[in-house]
Design a protein around this motif. Structure first.
Motif, PDB file in Angstrom:
ATOM      1  N   ILE A 752       0.871  -1.176   0.000  1.00 34.15           N
ATOM      2  CA  ILE A 752       0.000   0.000   0.000  1.00 34.15           C
ATOM      3  C   ILE A 752       0.905   1.223   0.000  1.00 34.15           C
ATOM      4  O   ILE A 752       1.809   1.332   0.831  1.00 34.15           O
ATOM      5  CB  ILE A 752      -0.925   0.029   1.228  1.00 34.15           C
ATOM      6  N   SER A 753       0.696   2.121  -0.934  1.00 34.72           N
ATOM      7  CA  SER A 753       1.498   3.345  -0.984  1.00 34.72           C
ATOM      8  C   SER A 753       0.589   4.557  -1.087  1.00 34.72           C
ATOM      9  O   SER A 753      -0.395   4.558  -1.833  1.00 34.72           O
ATOM     10  CB  SER A 753       2.476   3.314  -2.166  1.00 34.72           C
ATOM     11  N   ILE A 754       0.932   5.570  -0.307  1.00 35.10           N
ATOM     12  CA  ILE A 754       0.175   6.826  -0.279  1.00 35.10           C
ATOM     13  C   ILE A 754       1.143   7.942  -0.627  1.00 35.10           C
ATOM     14  O   ILE A 754       2.234   8.029  -0.058  1.00 35.10           O
ATOM     15  CB  ILE A 754      -0.456   7.069   1.106  1.00 35.10           C
ATOM     16  N   LEU A 755       0.751   8.795  -1.557  1.00 32.99           N
ATOM     17  CA  LEU A 755       1.632   9.857  -2.030  1.00 32.99           C
ATOM     18  C   LEU A 755       0.895  11.182  -2.082  1.00 32.99           C
ATOM     19  O   LEU A 755      -0.217  11.264  -2.617  1.00 32.99           O
ATOM     20  CB  LEU A 755       2.159   9.518  -3.431  1.00 32.99           C
ATOM     21  N   TYR A 756       1.515  12.209  -1.490  1.00 35.10           N
ATOM     22  CA  TYR A 756       1.078  13.581  -1.728  1.00 35.10           C
ATOM     23  C   TYR A 756       2.188  14.285  -2.501  1.00 35.10           C
ATOM     24  O   TYR A 756       3.353  14.242  -2.114  1.00 35.10           O
ATOM     25  CB  TYR A 756       0.802  14.337  -0.428  1.00 35.10           C
ATOM     26  N   ARG A 757       1.817  14.930  -3.593  1.00 32.06           N
ATOM     27  CA  ARG A 757       2.799  15.608  -4.441  1.00 32.06           C
ATOM     28  C   ARG A 757       2.281  16.983  -4.803  1.00 32.06           C
ATOM     29  O   ARG A 757       1.103  17.155  -5.150  1.00 32.06           O
ATOM     30  CB  ARG A 757       3.047  14.793  -5.718  1.00 32.06           C
ATOM     31  N   ASN A 758       3.154  17.995  -4.684  1.00 32.62           N
ATOM     32  CA  ASN A 758       2.821  19.278  -5.314  1.00 32.62           C
ATOM     33  C   ASN A 758       4.006  19.706  -6.163  1.00 32.62           C
ATOM     34  O   ASN A 758       5.161  19.429  -5.847  1.00 32.62           O
ATOM     35  CB  ASN A 758       2.378  20.342  -4.299  1.00 32.62           C
ATOM     36  N   SER A 759       3.687  20.374  -7.252  1.00 33.08           N
ATOM     37  CA  SER A 759       4.729  20.730  -8.215  1.00 33.08           C
ATOM     38  C   SER A 759       4.310  21.965  -8.989  1.00 33.08           C
ATOM     39  O   SER A 759       3.117  22.249  -9.155  1.00 33.08           O
ATOM     40  CB  SER A 759       4.975  19.569  -9.182  1.00 33.08           C
ATOM     41  N   HIS A 786      -1.538  20.015  -7.152  1.00 33.05           N
ATOM     42  CA  HIS A 786      -1.591  19.163  -5.968  1.00 33.05           C
ATOM     43  C   HIS A 786      -2.158  17.806  -6.382  1.00 33.05           C
ATOM     44  O   HIS A 786      -3.199  17.736  -7.049  1.00 33.05           O
ATOM     45  CB  HIS A 786      -2.478  19.775  -4.887  1.00 33.05           C
ATOM     46  N   THR A 787      -1.482  16.748  -5.979  1.00 32.70           N
ATOM     47  CA  THR A 787      -1.945  15.397  -6.283  1.00 32.70           C
ATOM     48  C   THR A 787      -1.883  14.556  -5.029  1.00 32.70           C
ATOM     49  O   THR A 787      -0.863  14.546  -4.326  1.00 32.70           O
ATOM     50  CB  THR A 787      -1.088  14.736  -7.379  1.00 32.70           C
ATOM     51  N   PHE A 788      -2.970  13.859  -4.748  1.00 33.75           N
ATOM     52  CA  PHE A 788      -3.012  12.899  -3.643  1.00 33.75           C
ATOM     53  C   PHE A 788      -3.431  11.561  -4.232  1.00 33.75           C
ATOM     54  O   PHE A 788      -4.420  11.475  -4.972  1.00 33.75           O
ATOM     55  CB  PHE A 788      -4.010  13.338  -2.570  1.00 33.75           C
ATOM     56  N   SER A 789      -2.670  10.515  -3.931  1.00 35.11           N
ATOM     57  CA  SER A 789      -2.985   9.218  -4.529  1.00 35.11           C
ATOM     58  C   SER A 789      -2.764   8.099  -3.524  1.00 35.11           C
ATOM     59  O   SER A 789      -1.900   8.168  -2.653  1.00 35.11           O
ATOM     60  CB  SER A 789      -2.137   8.972  -5.779  1.00 35.11           C
TER      61      SER A 789
END
Length: 805
Positions: A752-759, A786-789
């Protein structure tokens, strides 16, 4: 007495270590519990592998008694079992930093290297560190270690009062071997004592010889086992939330399936259906002022795992698959492009790879990408239309690699790109050879590549290299030459920047093979290079360099480099115009670095370079500083600050028509400019245990090029003042990337992987030199994404399902 012992040690070093050690294994019908205790009775009656020998730094030195290592091997009908007793007279000092899979940090490590065909070609390597973390890779002498390969196996490491213990269960599905009744495997064991930075192996690895996989021992005793059905399914599901100022929060649900199937005991089929690379590491984009595209690393797992065969001949740049469209949309008067996809969607991909017992490696890679359209709008009527910028496209790679004498190979490679409709097709073929003498003392390598492109006009080209070198001992050398014709083009599935040249090069080096009173390692090398334009014979490039690197007794590394281009050269690429060239000046430069021992809680990397060119006030310099701190075995951070400046750099900026007469060439405009680059990265990790990790990566990048005055390129390759150019061609590019991630390997092969990314990224021709405002403006940029996955993948082994039913 001491002289007798010395003579005995020399005798063993010269004769004993050159022999392959043999270990006998035993069959077990007992249920072995992987708990790191080795308390099953069968372990006590199993033959031992002992007498480990140092690989680095003091190659050939026996392991001391207080660090003795004992390893035993068992097997049953489904798996092989490894039990290792790793003695240490100071168990409280055993390094055991907790890290994520395939990363060991400051931790002691034990490993087993297995070659089921005992052919010296490829090792399957499995590692366990003292913090109970796992790592695995496939290793070949040609391509080194490939840690993108992951297998499913069990292990347990525990610290004891005498050192530490490792117990491993490696199922046959994670290995490759023949179906013969009696098995003979290549085998070696590895131990890294991190606080001393001492590495040992069971079978001696002679560092004078440039091979690793051919210096293994032998495992005997395995009988009547059968290669299992290797069918693995990896279904996944992902959910994404994306938002920025111009886009409301949108949720996207994806799902797909990866398949791995063992066609036979040697070959494996990998396939991805409905690919999802949404959590792939971001690209480190830069301000690219040069004539060539920026080359990016491949971070998509399917295209990085098990690709040693596909790297033959350096013909495959897998970022082409699913990369930019091959065409741009054409616009008429009053038309503007309102949508132009930056990447093509991948439909599916598969690869078949493996090697027969006779040494024939076969690799097949095939991928299909989707038809892609751009949208064009009429600015007057507001009507829109679509234009095809990439058709349905098939990418294919075929590799045949025949190895012989365990250390040499001849390969055939073919890459093919077929696009639907009137888009260009391309085909490249190559023969590659890598030949070594029986004792691995000399190497002859090279290739012949032929390209054919079917476009508006057919284009055919040739690329060939040849290299000869001595590859063993303290003193080594190599000489070589390249030839590339004007029309060589492998850029549909590969990447190549320069053509139409021939070059020669050579190098020599000296290294110590055992520590001295001052150094644990020391190496000095020199290299010479010259390149000539094929049609005119003009010198395109030249360099001479001397590099020294060393490591002292405290395991701090140092190095420096002196380099020079002693002659002016002719650059046929920067002018961006056929048959035009820029004369580049002579240069003299240097580089140095310091890297302190990473075993310490605080470590520091420093590097700096300076170059002076033979033009007034034209120079460049760079400095990088990278402190790192390990707070404890769970938490560590490191930061890298980098500053680079070029003064009075000369670079292309424009091409303008100077006359309506078609026979008059356009003026090629250059700028005399200063360029400045700031690049800062921050890495952090917190590990709850070896299977549950938090990671952070932040990258801030800003680079600008400020034009001081303009120049035009004369026919003789020199630059002269150009007063009439008034356009603003300054460049400023800044980018920001932040990734915060959590991963949990909740079951073997399942995550299980959770990622928050902003760019954010911004290009401008107006330069604001206030660093703080530049970064603040970027973070306040309306285009900050903003990306949350969340992604869940679950590993299913056909053999496990079959055993349950």
């Amino acid at each position: 007495m001491k002289y007798i012992l010395l003579l005995f040690f020399v005798f063993v070093s010269l004769f004993g270590y050159s022999q392959k050690k043999v270990l006998q294994t035993k069959f077990t019908s007992d249920n072995i519990t992987i708990d790191g205790k080795l308390n099953e009775s069968i372990w006590q009656a199993t033959p031992e592998a002992t007498d480990f020998i140092m690989f680095q730094p003091d190659n050939g030195k026996p392991i001391p008694e207080n660090r003795k290592t004992i390893v035993k091997v068992l097997y049953d009908n489904d798996a092989i079992y490894i039990g290792a007793l790793l003695y240490d007279d100071e168990p409280d000092k055993i390094r055991k930093e907790i890290t994520q899979r395939d990363s060991f940090g400051a931790s002691d490590v034990f490993g087993v290297f297995i070659n089921g065909f005992n052919d010296g070609q490829q090792d399957f390597q499995f590692f366990v560190n003292a913090a109970d973390g796992q790592g695995d890779c496939i290793t070949t002498d040609t391509n080194g270690e490939d840690y993108s390969w992951d297998a499913i196996w069990k292990s347990k490491a525990i610290i004891t009062d005498f050192g530490w213990v490792v117990e491993m269960r490696i199922p046959y599905a994670a290995l490759r071997f023949s179906g013969e009744k009696k098995q003979t495997w290549g085998l070696n064991f590895f131990r890294d004592i991190k606080r001393d930075r001492h590495k040992y192996t069971w079978n001696f690895i002679d560092s004078k010889i440039e091979t690793f996989t051919q210096q293994t021992g032998v495992l005997q005793g395995i009988e009547n086992i059968k290669p299992p059905t290797r069918l693995f399914l990896l279904p996944y599901s992902s959910f994404y939330l994306n938002a920025n100022k111009y886009q409301k929060t949108l949720g996207t649900l994806k799902g797909g399936l990866d398949i791995k199937y063992g066609i036979n005991d040697a070959f494996t089929l990998d396939a991805i259906l409905i690919p999802d690379f949404g959590q792939t590491k971001f690209d480190n984009q830069i301000l690219n002022l040069g004539p060539f595209e920026q080359q990016f690393n491949e971070n998509r797992p399917f295209f990085t795992e098990g690709t040693d065969l596909f790297s033959k001949g350096d013909l495959v740049y897998s970022r082409r698959i699913g990369g930019r469209p091959s065409r741009g949309p054409k616009t008429a008067d009053n038309e503007i492009i309102i949508e132009n996809p930056s990447n093509v969607e991948l439909i599916n991909a598969l690869k078949v790879s493996g090697r027969t017992k006779d040494g024939l490696g076969i690799g097949i890679l095939n991928a299909v990408t989707k038809k892609t359209n751009a949208t064009v709008e009429n600015s007057v009527t507001k009507e829109t239309r679509t234009e095809e910028v990439e058709p349905l496209t098939n990418y294919n790679v075929l590799v045949l690699d025949q190895r012989f004498r365990k250390n040499s190979a001849i390969s055939f490679i073919n890459t093919n790109v077929t696009r639907n409709g009137d888009f260009r097709d391309a085909n490249v073929s190559a023969i590659v050879w890598d030949l070594n003498t029986k004792k691995n003392t000399y190497n002859l390598s090279g290739d012949i590549k032929y390209s054919y492109v079917n476009d508006v006009t057919d284009k055919k080209g040739l690329y060939s290299t040849l290299n000869l070198g001595e590859t063993s001992g303290k003193y080594r050398y190599n000489v070589g030459a390249d030839l590339v014709t004007k029309d060589f083009d492998n850029n549909d599935l590969g990447i190549n920047f320069r053509t139409n040249y021939y070059s020669t090069y050579g190098g020599a080096s000296y290294r110590i093979l055992n520590p001295t009173t001052l150094f644990t390692s020391f190496r000095v090398s020199s290299n010479m290079f010259s390149q000539f334009h094929k049609e005119t014979g003009k010198l395109q490039g030249n360099s001479f360099s001397v590099f020294v690197n060393m490591e002292n007794k405290k395991n701090h590394s140092y190095g420096f480099d002196l380099n020079a281009s002693p002659f002016e050269s002719y650059d046929y690429y920067e002018a961006r115009t056929e048959n035009r060239f820029l004369i580049t000046p002579r240069s003299l430069g240097g580089y140095f670095y310091i890297s302190t021992n990473y075993n310490n809680k605080f470590a520091l990397d420093i590097n700096s370079s300076v170059t002076k060119l033979s033009e007034f006030a034209r120079n460049s310099f760079e400095i990088g500083i990278g402190p790192r701190y390990r707070f404890n075995d769970k938490f560590s951070m490191n930061i890298n600050f980098n500053y680079f400046r070029q003064n009075n750099d000369k670079g292309f900026i424009d091409k303008i028509d100077t006359d309506t007469n078609p026979s008059t060439p356009p003026s090629i405009i250059f700028a005399n400019r200063n360029t400045v680059t700031y690049s800062n990265t921050l890495y952090g990790k917190y590990s709850l245990n070896s299977r549950m990790n938090f990671n952070m990566e932040v990258r801030q990048y800003w680079s600008y090029a400020e034009n001081k005055n303009f120049l035009y390129l004369k026919d003789d390759g020199r630059l002269a003042d150009y007063q009439n150019y008034t356009a603003n061609k300054n460049s400023s590019f800044s980018s920001w990337n932040l990734d915060l991630s959590y991963s949990w390997w909740f079951a073997p092969g399942s995550e299980i992987s959770i990622l928050y990314r902003n760019s954010a990224a911004n290009f401008d021709e107006i330069i604001n030199k206030d660093f703080n405002k530049n970064v603040t403006n970027l973070l306040n940029n309306d285009a900050l994404n903003h990306t949350f996955s969340i992604s869940v993948k679950y590993f299913i082994d056909y053999n496990s399902i079959k055993s349950k039913f």
